[in-house]
Design an enzyme around this catalytic site. Structure first.
Site, short mmCIF file in Angstrom:
data_model
loop_
_atom_site.label_atom_id
_atom_site.label_comp_id
_atom_site.label_asym_id
_atom_site.label_seq_id
_atom_site.Cartn_x
_atom_site.Cartn_y
_atom_site.Cartn_z
N GLU A 118 0.90 -1.09 0.09
CA GLU A 118 -0.01 -0.04 -0.07
C GLU A 118 0.85 1.23 -0.06
OE1 GLU A 118 -0.51 -2.41 2.15
OE2 GLU A 118 -2.69 -3.10 2.03
N PHE A 146 -11.57 -6.80 14.07
CA PHE A 146 -10.47 -7.11 13.01
C PHE A 146 -10.15 -6.29 12.04
CE2 PHE A 146 -9.22 -9.48 9.19
CZ PHE A 146 -7.91 -9.95 9.55
N GLN A 147 -8.92 -5.88 11.53
CA GLN A 147 -8.41 -4.95 10.81
C GLN A 147 -9.02 -3.76 10.96
OE1 GLN A 147 -8.40 -6.56 6.58
NE2 GLN A 147 -6.16 -7.45 7.23
N LYS A 150 -17.63 -0.21 5.71
CA LYS A 150 -18.17 -1.02 4.68
C LYS A 150 -19.51 -0.95 4.50
CE LYS A 150 -17.57 -5.88 3.39
NZ LYS A 150 -17.00 -7.21 3.68
N MET A 191 24.60 8.39 1.79
CA MET A 191 24.60 9.75 2.25
C MET A 191 24.75 9.88 3.84
SD MET A 191 24.29 12.95 1.59
CE MET A 191 23.30 13.38 0.42
#
Lengths: 161, 578
Positions: free
Chosen positions: B50, B112-113, B162, B469
């Site tokens: 993602e 959940f999630q 949802k 760097m």
């Protein structure tokens, strides 16, 4: 220097978190914050007291203005404004001390909200410095608890909104 | 007719002209992906992470000016977007990021999630929304697209429970938008603009300093006209690169920590500095007290909060750079003193940006110069670190929106997914990610995305086996104590290693095999005379990504450099020049 900033904001969830998060995230000094709905139920007014030099205060105002949910930012510090704070003070008060405390309350135009066997609760309304003075005078009676509302303020004369 | 929340979302995307979405599905957003399944006009690019989806949308947005759109699921899908959001927010990139959320009735129950992504993303977005009420869905989308790509652009996140996506309602996507707390100032104050013209007229040593705002506002053409009319030299921040032709004699290049000698000297000597669309970031100013010590500062920016934040400003103007410059152009006259132009040109000739041309080792400057010659009109994406600074210094940019780089946040792993997004937005262009062997491994999984989408992105890995760097700072400021910067190190190495030696294991990722394992092409270049043939070979691809593993000199440094906390005129030119 201390500044009083009045905000008109959208009255919905998460707005207070945005304001508080701005102050914590950018390390600004926030001394008090009050919030309540206005006559328009979709708009809330937040009054905040913050500290910092001119550059910081300018940044605070600009950053507040950038928030989408902030409708208006008004710095009341340099304007003619009225401001008030409310404090509830619970102090130890033996029966023989009540008379003295009533006198002090009278001087500060405080209200007695509750009298118990050994303590009493005062409501003091005024500018923050008046409340500070009242607390200092009441200190010898042993203050048990203080609840201060934080400042609310409003521009004099013309209305904004 | 009643439609579902998902259908309204797709309707909104179509009305906003969205042709491409970068996403990753999951439980909470199945309804949206289901609706997308039957929508032929929107191309859904499945990334492998993602974070990369957001960077890809960001690269798409930076290179096209359009709003990039992402769609990810709730919980981990949403939290993985945070680095991408912060990257875009810092650099003012328009994104609309859609995250799934659990059912409204479950919010706050540690379902959940579930993640409070609106809370998490609040400080790294321009604005964000949780849709509580199905009836607000259309308005929120309309507002989100407007906010994302107006004013100082930025990412807007919309969290979609949802059941809101499933709920049926009778509504249409709104045509107009009004937000009472958001009215970006576009038109500059005309009295202030007149003051700018007057200040330029009397200045003896004026200097333009352009930033990302010139790119974002599409102000590059009018800015070029102004320079041609006034002959005022130009310096730029990293984000300003591309807005003014690199090869122009008045272009002094990038200013700041790794800025050119000429740009840094010019700032310190000018008597009028005209900053346009720049934040006067700390990497630009060096030690603030001694920044532009002889100069009045004019600051044009769309973000009032950017003005006078870091430097005191004499003439502030809030507004859109393009509109302001268009108003300024006819007011300008009188080119500045020839002396000043001679002085800056002299600085430019005195210490140009060069590189060590060694027949034995590959120098990064030589590689990027070759890329610049071979692919003169490319879109360059970069990772972060030495590769980024070399890409800024050695590639010759001629058009706006051609350097795609994470300037503010400095996000390693940004460049490759951003290049994928830029390639999808610019199918006919050559897109090249200039990478380091460290940062490319932060989103290497996107090779799969690039292969599946048949994108001919070239990834030029400047491979020195170091996090270069940080290693450079350790060399210069920490006595070569190379703590956790060697990417070849093994347990048997000396505990205190101060650089390459006989003990080196030369463990390195085989990027050629890795590219091949994903179905891409891989090439390796170890000698200078192999550079050109490899670039030729890579340029032939029209359908698959090519990794080129350039094995460069291990301890090559980025020069010039102004040490952190030093003044800009204390330019270190590097041992290569001594």
């Amino acid at each position: 220097m201390q500044h009083i900033i009045s905000l008109l904001v959208e009255n919905h969830q998460g707005v207070l978190a945005r304001i508080a998060g701005l102050f914590s995230g950018r390390g600004y000094n926030l001394e008090s914050l009050t919030v309540g709905v206005t006559m328009d139920p979709t708009v809330s007014r937040i009054t905040l007291v913050c500290g910092g030099d001119d550059v910081i205060i300018e940044q605070i105002k600009k950053q507040l203005n950038k928030l989408i949910d902030v409708i208006k930012v008004i710095d009341l510090t340099s304007q003619l404004a009225v401001d008030r704070e409310l404090a509830l003070v619970k102090i130890n008060a033996k029966p023989n001390q009540r008379g003295e405390i009533f006198q002090v309350a009278d001087v500060f135009r405080a209200k007695i909200l509750d009298v118990g066997m050994n303590n009493m609760v005062l409501e003091i309304t005024g500018t923050s410095s008046k409340i500070n003075d009242a607390l200092a005078i009441l200190q010898p009676y042993s203050i048990q608890e203080v609840a201060r509302s934080g400042l609310v303020a409003m521009e004099r004369g013309k209305k904004f909104k | 007719m009643k439609i579902s929340g998902s259908q309204l979302v797709i309707e909104a995307l179509k009305k906003e002209g969205v042709e491409i979405i970068f996403g990753y599905p999951g439980g909470s957003v199945i309804p949206l992906f289901d609706t997308l399944y039957s929508e032929p006009s929107i191309h859904v690019v499945l990334t492998r992470h993602e974070q990369a989806a957001v960077h890809a949308a960001d690269g798409y947005a930076r290179s096209t000016g359009k709003t990039g759109v992402c769609l990810v699921t709730s919980g981990p899908g949403a939290t993985n977007t945070v680095t991408g959001l912060a990257t875009a927010n810092f650099d003012g990139v328009p994104l609309v990021v859609l995250t799934g959320q659990v059912f409204r009735s479950m919010i706050g129950n540690d379902a959940f999630q579930e993640a409070d992504i609106v809370g998490i993303s609040r400080p790294v977005t321009k604005h964000n929304y949780l849709v509580y009420d199905r009836k607000d869905l259309g308005r929120i989308f309309k507002e989100a697209f407007y906010i994302a790509n107006s004013g100082r652009p930025g990412p807007v996140l919309i969290d979609l429970p949802k059941d809101v996506l499933l709920e049926q309602a009778e509504d249409e996507y709104p045509e107009s938008v009004h937000i009472r707390g958001y009215n970006p100032t576009l038109v500059g104050h005309s009295r202030q603009i007149k003051r700018i013209a007057a200040a330029i007229k009397t200045a003896k040593k004026p200097l333009f300093f352009i930033g990302g705002g010139v790119n974002a506002a599409g102000a590059a053409p009018v800015f070029t006209k102004i320079v041609e009319k006034t002959n005022i030299p130009v310096i730029m921040s990293l984000m300003g690169i591309g807005s003014f032709y690199s090869g122009h004699p008045l272009n002094l290049g990038m200013v700041g920590m790794h800025g050119t000698y000429a740009a840094n000297m010019a700032v310190q000597d000018c008597d009028l500095l005209i900053g346009i669309g720049t934040r006067f970031d700390d990497r630009v100013t060096g030690k603030l007290d001694t920044f532009a010590p002889h100069s009045k500062i004019i600051h044009i920016d769309i973000d009032p909060a950017a003005i006078a934040r870091n430097v005191p400003v004499e003439i502030p103007v809030v507004g859109d750079a393009k509109q302001i410059l268009e108003e300024l152009l006819p007011l300008l006259e009188a080119p500045p003193a020839k002396e000043w132009i001679a002085t800056v040109k002299n600085w430019k000739e005195e210490h140009p940006v060069t590189f060590k041309d060694d027949s034995e080792f590959l120098s990064p400057g030589k590689v990027i110069t070759a890329i610049s010659e071979q692919f003169p009109d490319a879109i360059i994406a970069t990772e972060v670190g030495q590769n980024q600074m070399w890409a800024a210094l050695y590639y010759s940019y001629s058009r706006p929106r051609t350097l795609i780089t994470s300037g503010g946040l400095g996000t390693m792993g940004y460049g490759f997914p951003a290049a994928i997004g830029a390639q999808l937005g610019n199918p006919g262009k050559k897109v090249i990610d200039i990478a380091g062997d460290g940062s490319i491994q932060m989103n290497i999984q996107e090779l799969a995305t690039a292969v599946q989408e048949e994108l001919p992105v070239i990834v030029a890995i400047l491979n020195n086996g170091y996090l270069g760097m940080v290693r450079q700072w350790q060399e210069l400021f920490n006595d070569k104590r190379y703590s956790s910067t060697c990417l070849m190190r093994k347990p048997s190495c000396p505990h205190h290693c101060t650089g390459p030696g006989k003990w080196c294991h030369h463990y390195t990722v085989d990027f050629v095999k890795l590219a091949e394992a994903y179905g891409a092409a891989g090439l390796r270049v170890t000698k200078p005379d192999e550079i050109e043939p490899a670039l030729n070979e890579a340029g032939k691809s029209t359908k698959y990504p090519v990794f080129i593993d350039f094995i460069i000199e291990r301890e090559a440094n980025v020069w010039p450099m102004v040490a952190p906390g030093a003044s800009l005129n204390q330019v270190l030119l590097g041992k290569e020049k001594e």
